[in-house]
Design an enzyme around this catalytic site. Sequence first.
Site, PDB file in Angstrom:
ATOM      1  N   VAL A 175      62.369  13.704 -36.515  1.00 16.37           N
ATOM      2  CA  VAL A 175      61.821  14.661 -37.483  1.00 16.37           C
ATOM      3  C   VAL A 175      62.936  15.521 -38.083  1.00 16.37           C
ATOM      4  O   VAL A 175      62.964  15.778 -39.287  1.00 16.37           O
ATOM      5  CB  VAL A 175      60.737  15.550 -36.832  1.00 16.37           C
ATOM      6  CG1 VAL A 175      60.281  16.629 -37.803  1.00 16.37           C
ATOM      7  CG2 VAL A 175      59.550  14.696 -36.407  1.00 16.37           C
ATOM      8  N   LYS A 202      54.206  22.146 -31.033  1.00 20.14           N
ATOM      9  CA  LYS A 202      52.861  22.586 -30.626  1.00 20.14           C
ATOM     10  C   LYS A 202      52.809  23.011 -29.166  1.00 20.14           C
ATOM     11  O   LYS A 202      52.080  23.931 -28.815  1.00 20.14           O
ATOM     12  CB  LYS A 202      51.815  21.507 -30.889  1.00 20.14           C
ATOM     13  CG  LYS A 202      52.193  20.108 -30.435  1.00 20.14           C
ATOM     14  CD  LYS A 202      52.828  19.362 -31.578  1.00 20.14           C
ATOM     15  CE  LYS A 202      53.302  17.988 -31.139  1.00 20.14           C
ATOM     16  NZ  LYS A 202      54.082  17.335 -32.204  1.00 20.14           N
ATOM     17  N   GLY A 217      50.856  16.766 -38.709  1.00 21.12           N
ATOM     18  CA  GLY A 217      52.011  16.284 -39.482  1.00 21.12           C
ATOM     19  C   GLY A 217      52.063  16.880 -40.872  1.00 21.12           C
ATOM     20  O   GLY A 217      52.112  18.101 -41.031  1.00 21.12           O
ATOM     21  N   ILE A 259      49.780  16.927 -43.196  1.00 17.77           N
ATOM     22  CA  ILE A 259      48.513  17.445 -43.739  1.00 17.77           C
ATOM     23  C   ILE A 259      48.581  18.969 -43.786  1.00 17.77           C
ATOM     24  O   ILE A 259      48.860  19.592 -42.767  1.00 17.77           O
ATOM     25  CB  ILE A 259      47.321  17.049 -42.842  1.00 17.77           C
ATOM     26  CG1 ILE A 259      47.311  15.548 -42.564  1.00 17.77           C
ATOM     27  CG2 ILE A 259      46.012  17.505 -43.460  1.00 17.77           C
ATOM     28  CD1 ILE A 259      46.330  15.149 -41.454  1.00 17.77           C
ATOM     29  N   GLY A 272      56.117   1.422 -32.406  1.00 18.48           N
ATOM     30  CA  GLY A 272      56.719   2.748 -32.561  1.00 18.48           C
ATOM     31  C   GLY A 272      55.708   3.879 -32.647  1.00 18.48           C
ATOM     32  O   GLY A 272      56.056   4.996 -33.002  1.00 18.48           O
ATOM     33  N   LYS A 330      47.285  21.103 -29.795  1.00 18.54           N
ATOM     34  CA  LYS A 330      46.974  21.270 -31.215  1.00 18.54           C
ATOM     35  C   LYS A 330      45.640  21.972 -31.414  1.00 18.54           C
ATOM     36  O   LYS A 330      45.520  22.841 -32.283  1.00 18.54           O
ATOM     37  CB  LYS A 330      46.993  19.913 -31.908  1.00 18.54           C
ATOM     38  CG  LYS A 330      48.406  19.328 -32.005  1.00 18.54           C
ATOM     39  CD  LYS A 330      48.388  17.868 -32.437  1.00 18.54           C
ATOM     40  CE  LYS A 330      49.804  17.307 -32.565  1.00 18.54           C
ATOM     41  NZ  LYS A 330      49.809  15.836 -32.661  1.00 18.54           N
TER      42      LYS A 330
END
Lengths: 443, 443
Positions: free
Chosen positions: B19, B110, B139, B141, B192, B210
Amino acid sequence: MAGQVQKQLGVALLGCGVVGGGTAVLLLKDKERMLAMTGCDLQLLYVVEKNPAHALAIGVPQSLIHDSLDAALADPAVDVVIELVGGTGIARELVSRALQAGKHVVTANKALLAKHGRELFAEARKNKVSIAFEASCGGGIPIIRALYDGLMANEITALYGIVNGTCNYILTEMLQKGKGYAEALIGAQAAGFAEADPTFDVKGIDASHKISILGGLAFGMWIEHDKVHTQGIDSLMEADVAAAIRLGYSLKLIAQARKTAAGVFVRVEPAFIARSHPLAWVNGSFNAVSVYGSSVGHTLYYGRGAGASPTASAVVADLLSIAAGTYPVLFDNLSIWMDRGQSAHVLDTALEERRFYLRLDVRDCPGNLADITRILGANKISVASIHQEEVGDDANQMVTVVIVLHSCVEGTIRKALEQILTLDAIGKTPSLLPILEEQTEFA
Amino acid sequence: MAGQVQKQLGVALLGCGVVGGGTAVLLLKDKERMLAMTGCDLQLLYVVEKNPAHALAIGVPQSLIHDSLDAALADPAVDVVIELVGGTGIARELVSRALQAGKHVVTANKALLAKHGRELFAEARKNKVSIAFEASCGGGIPIIRALYDGLMANEITALYGIVNGTCNYILTEMLQKGKGYAEALIGAQAAGFAEADPTFDVKGIDASHKISILGGLAFGMWIEHDKVHTQGIDSLMEADVAAAIRLGYSLKLIAQARKTAAGVFVRVEPAFIARSHPLAWVNGSFNAVSVYGSSVGHTLYYGRGAGASPTASAVVADLLSIAAGTYPVLFDNLSIWMDRGQSAHVLDTALEERRFYLRLDVRDCPGNLADITRILGANKISVASIHQEEVGDDANQMVTVVIVLHSCVEGTIRKALEQILTLDAIGKTPSLLPILEEQTEFA
């Protein structure tokens, strides 16, 4: 500290019909809750409505009701005018007056923005105020915010939306209950999902306003609403609905804006849509918008696209953002607003290459299918599948032929269809609809 | 004017793995586009990473790479630290140090927020900076923004989310391809979508972090993550998947937060979900969150819940909001943040009333079904349907019995199940899962 008054916002509400009434109720009923949650004190000071019966019925105090905007515009306590009058006549004039009086404007009026947005935004800027319009597209769905805030790290490449609840309700009834268009429309009117005169909705005009706003915001351009290629749902036949189901597709009115190196495709049209695409699942009066971004890939936003309370949710979200001061900052800083972007180069939809569904009524006699496929072949259009239902042994009766085509340029298939229609054995009301598969992502 | 530099923002990136790498690429590659679009000049000044191989491979200049955060914290040009280290150890310490140095923090972590969010937010406030965390849930959104901005006119009453892409990928493979859990997990690892050690995901722990963040934000409360009732997908049997399909449901790992007058229900669990609910259509590694608001009714947000580029989209959206100054204002004004709301009164999930699916393995001999239904009846639990498949004439073999129950209190059915399990003829690995229908709206 939380709960402290950060900002008072004086509000004048212009129009107290269905959505205006919902907004007034939300502002009056939930004022304290919103103050505690946001630190913003939204004060409804004026309700401008010539026919106050509805306003009084829902509990708006008589003392707030005025029959003209004049007093509100002259009152320095009013910071924002909410325009919920609709249309492009008087609303245009009143919004201008509000901006010139130095009031922010919050509006749900997509027709007004699609037609006059560019000059109204410029007028707002000149008067150092903003125009907020979350409620103009997708009702309570925060789709406008997704474009100007949540997805701002992305270059948006495409939008596909179901943005008219009336059409989606009618199509859902046709698909799920086997109703014809006329019957489904009457049902929608009875259920309150269609107007007595449904033209604006069923002809795709409302959706065309919305996609010109959404597409313009997504691409940072001004999309002239007149250039949106618009086709409604009112000419769909039951045979098309039946074919969609048999072929495993859904049938939706899709508003689309797609950016290419050469320009943008912007259109509203009924389309077959693959059942694997989330838009295929959006039923009844719900709306949804698929947005494709360069980093985020495919995202989708779903909710009620109309109605008093969902639309009020969007109107009041805009008020809170103006009260907090966040929206005016973005209105000043971003280059994506309709008065700032270049005019979009809207491409001729005949140039777009897609898959198509073609329905023809064909007289059941030897050689007709051969003539049709010969014309398609001569135009270099490749057939993916062809279905003709058996109707018994009566020769010469009309049968429905459904042809699924591989990807081809729209202008080419339209030309081929013209040639096919010159054949004697072909009925004169064919149907040609695009097929949308799951959009390739750009991530 | 658009395109003018409104605000420069100096950025230090902490962690340059998947990321972090995606974020660095976006910041380096799209800097000019974002500047033109937003007026915000995001300047990546430091990339702190002890193993710089990946950073160098994706084109991060050597001159930006540091092996400690010290220089960045001492540099007044750094306004924001992006924490993408993960975990709750070193990340906790580094975030604190960044806040104490007066740097805003943007994080996708998170676990960190679910465990230490309350004190970290207070620490941020003390240092007059903010913590932004759009990337922590869902992610790319923009679901965090929907809660703190787009839906702010609403009282949020319930959230139902598919917030773990690993689990959703595995369940989709089980549902669509008939794979068993073990096989689907291996496939997810190969593709993955699952870690070598998938515990955190498949046990529901990631989803529980979350939902404690999302639920807390939605309700303006602090939800202690340890109180989230959490059940993973690793004990699901193929028979449960088969039953879901046969009964016309989908099977998803649902994270739920629901507000009642008595307190909140917060849980993560596999659940049958009606095919008419949009969450049933969310497949593969996609995430989606259904949010129910008092005005807006049901809205849903869909997109990729993980991955380098979608998560980078959320991280950079937060940077842009900090650069524009809008996020810090909302961080100051709103009362919904984790350090401000009261601790949620998390209700015992045994009190929740829902419909259930019950699978039992039962020896095929007379009287067994009668015993089961007698126990259910004695507990006042009403059977909606019961299915036992014919397996041939061999008496005494084990057969699968699937029972769908009308709404009942979870504690009651659990007690009844204990009683059923004392019967000789019952296999010892039953399955009890809730059934979620389309949530009643509060509009």
